[in-house]
Scaffold this active site. Structure first.
Site, PDB file in Angstrom:
ATOM      1  N   LYS A   1       0.843  -1.211   0.000  1.00  0.00           N
ATOM      2  CA  LYS A   1       0.000   0.000   0.000  1.00  0.00           C
ATOM      3  C   LYS A   1       0.873   1.254   0.000  1.00  0.00           C
ATOM      4  O   LYS A   1       0.614   2.199  -0.733  1.00  0.00           O
ATOM      5  CB  LYS A   1      -0.923   0.025   1.240  1.00  0.00           C
ATOM      6  CG  LYS A   1      -1.888  -1.134   1.319  1.00  0.00           C
ATOM      7  CD  LYS A   1      -2.879  -0.983   2.471  1.00  0.00           C
ATOM      8  CE  LYS A   1      -2.249  -1.052   3.849  1.00  0.00           C
ATOM      9  NZ  LYS A   1      -1.793  -2.380   4.259  1.00  0.00           N
TER      10      LYS A   1
ATOM     11  N   ARG B   1      -9.694   0.703   9.238  1.00  0.00           N
ATOM     12  CA  ARG B   1      -9.295  -0.669   9.542  1.00  0.00           C
ATOM     13  C   ARG B   1     -10.375  -1.422  10.304  1.00  0.00           C
ATOM     14  O   ARG B   1     -10.195  -2.604  10.596  1.00  0.00           O
ATOM     15  CB  ARG B   1      -8.033  -0.637  10.398  1.00  0.00           C
ATOM     16  CG  ARG B   1      -6.753  -0.995   9.633  1.00  0.00           C
ATOM     17  CD  ARG B   1      -5.640  -0.827  10.613  1.00  0.00           C
ATOM     18  NE  ARG B   1      -4.430  -1.519  10.343  1.00  0.00           N
ATOM     19  CZ  ARG B   1      -3.342  -0.963   9.823  1.00  0.00           C
ATOM     20  NH1 ARG B   1      -3.367   0.273   9.395  1.00  0.00           N
ATOM     21  NH2 ARG B   1      -2.239  -1.649   9.733  1.00  0.00           N
TER      22      ARG B   1
ATOM     23  N   ARG C   1      11.637  -7.286   5.986  1.00  0.00           N
ATOM     24  CA  ARG C   1      11.781  -5.828   5.810  1.00  0.00           C
ATOM     25  C   ARG C   1      12.763  -5.229   6.824  1.00  0.00           C
ATOM     26  O   ARG C   1      12.695  -5.512   8.016  1.00  0.00           O
ATOM     27  CB  ARG C   1      10.409  -5.183   5.962  1.00  0.00           C
ATOM     28  CG  ARG C   1      10.386  -3.696   5.765  1.00  0.00           C
ATOM     29  CD  ARG C   1       9.015  -3.198   5.423  1.00  0.00           C
ATOM     30  NE  ARG C   1       8.048  -3.358   6.501  1.00  0.00           N
ATOM     31  CZ  ARG C   1       6.758  -3.052   6.381  1.00  0.00           C
ATOM     32  NH1 ARG C   1       6.293  -2.595   5.235  1.00  0.00           N
ATOM     33  NH2 ARG C   1       5.940  -3.217   7.390  1.00  0.00           N
TER      34      ARG C   1
ATOM     35  N   ARG D   1      11.428  -3.015  12.148  1.00  0.00           N
ATOM     36  CA  ARG D   1      10.340  -2.470  12.951  1.00  0.00           C
ATOM     37  C   ARG D   1       9.912  -3.522  13.967  1.00  0.00           C
ATOM     38  O   ARG D   1       9.820  -4.707  13.638  1.00  0.00           O
ATOM     39  CB  ARG D   1       9.143  -2.165  12.029  1.00  0.00           C
ATOM     40  CG  ARG D   1       8.973  -0.715  11.700  1.00  0.00           C
ATOM     41  CD  ARG D   1       7.983  -0.482  10.605  1.00  0.00           C
ATOM     42  NE  ARG D   1       6.625  -0.953  10.864  1.00  0.00           N
ATOM     43  CZ  ARG D   1       5.598  -0.759  10.042  1.00  0.00           C
ATOM     44  NH1 ARG D   1       5.772  -0.097   8.910  1.00  0.00           N
ATOM     45  NH2 ARG D   1       4.405  -1.216  10.321  1.00  0.00           N
TER      46      ARG D   1
ATOM     47  N   ARG E   1      -0.902  -9.461  13.570  1.00  0.00           N
ATOM     48  CA  ARG E   1      -1.442  -8.416  12.680  1.00  0.00           C
ATOM     49  C   ARG E   1      -2.367  -9.036  11.642  1.00  0.00           C
ATOM     50  O   ARG E   1      -3.391  -8.469  11.284  1.00  0.00           O
ATOM     51  CB  ARG E   1      -0.294  -7.660  11.990  1.00  0.00           C
ATOM     52  CG  ARG E   1       0.452  -6.738  12.948  1.00  0.00           C
ATOM     53  CD  ARG E   1       1.778  -6.301  12.376  1.00  0.00           C
ATOM     54  NE  ARG E   1       1.661  -5.259  11.360  1.00  0.00           N
ATOM     55  CZ  ARG E   1       2.650  -4.895  10.545  1.00  0.00           C
ATOM     56  NH1 ARG E   1       3.827  -5.510  10.627  1.00  0.00           N
ATOM     57  NH2 ARG E   1       2.488  -3.938   9.672  1.00  0.00           N
TER      58      ARG E   1
END
Ligand code: AMP
Length: 250
Positions: A33, A108, A158, A191, A202
């Protein structure tokens, strides 16, 4: 790839004439996104509003919202609706949103979606800034689809450079040397919510609370679904073509 670039160029003129209006980019963590929103922002000159980024700014600045959000975010759960809605309301007041904006990571939950729908209805009827846009512009919702296995690699791999913010992926786009930034030489960081256990949480949160939001917008006539496993420029071309087509019918 060349064909896609040529196609993008050929479409660019007609895209430029579009007033993009409000857009949602939806999809599970890691579908791309942020990448797509940045491309669309550059092409259409409308702001990219990521609630995750806004919350991370609050954390960095140590605001009361940032302090409250820290633990929730690091556990993969959601920050309460009313706080996020308030934060979005403040951001949407800024004048750069008048031709449109891309909401990334919001809404969300169904409660957030209902709040946003109501706000847009109110705005269409009484915001003088929209008077120049015939009839106001309804929301276009874009959903990006990527398989669970691919998302796991994208998220847990990531890493980012804390100095220049470049993003790498240790599986898919590794740095040249070890785990340091190619440009800065700074050790890359992960992160806290990108570790595997939090990724699964998540995804559970996404399935339980956010997938119904996608279904909510799927029922509307301004809904676009794209395959996020294609190369990023093809995903972007798919999104922009579909949005331009829908806007020409608005
Ligand atoms: P993101 O960068 O979009 O993956 O967001 C990171 C984290 O910020 C999420 O896991 C949530 O804890 C929080 N967050 C971001 N957007 C929202 C939202 N719309 N509602 C509630 N929490 C959010």
């Amino acid at each position: 790839m060349v064909k896609v670039a040529e196609g993008l160029q050929a479409e660019a003129t007609s895209w430029k004439q579009i007033i993009p209006g409000p857009m949602l980019l939806m999809g599970a963590p890691g579908v791309g996104k942020g990448t797509q929103a940045k491309g669309i922002m550059a092409a259409w000159g409308i702001p990219h509003i990521s609630t995750g980024d806004l919350l991370r700014d609050h954390r960095l600045n140590g605001t009361p919202l940032g302090v409250l959000a820290t633990q929730i975010m690091d556990s993969g759960k959601l920050v309460p609706d009313d706080l996020v809605n308030q934060m979005v309301a403040e951001r949407l007041e800024r004048p750069d949103t008048v031709r449109g904006y891309i909401l990334d990571g919001y809404p969300r939950t169904l409660a957030q979606a209902e709040w946003l729908d109501q706000r847009l209805r109110d705005q269409q009827s009484d915001d003088s800034r929209l008077a120049a846009v015939p009839g106001g512009l309804p929301l276009i919702a874009v959903s990006i689809q990527v398989s669970y296995t691919q998302l796991l690699r994208r998220i847990t791999g990531r890493r980012n450079c804390p100095t220049c913010q470049r993003i790498y992926n240790v599986y898919l786009q590794p740095p040249k040397f070890d785990t340091v930034c190619d440009v800065e030489g700074t050790p890359l960081v992960q992160r806290a919510d990108d570790v595997e256990a939090v990724f699964h949480e998540r995804m559970r949160t996404y399935t339980a609370l956010t997938a119904p939001v996608v279904d909510h917008y799927r029922a509307s006539s301004r809904f676009v679904e794209v395959d996020g496993e294609q190369p990023a420029d093809e995903v972007m071309a798919g999104i922009m073509t579909a949005v331009a087509r829908l806007r020409s019918q608005t």
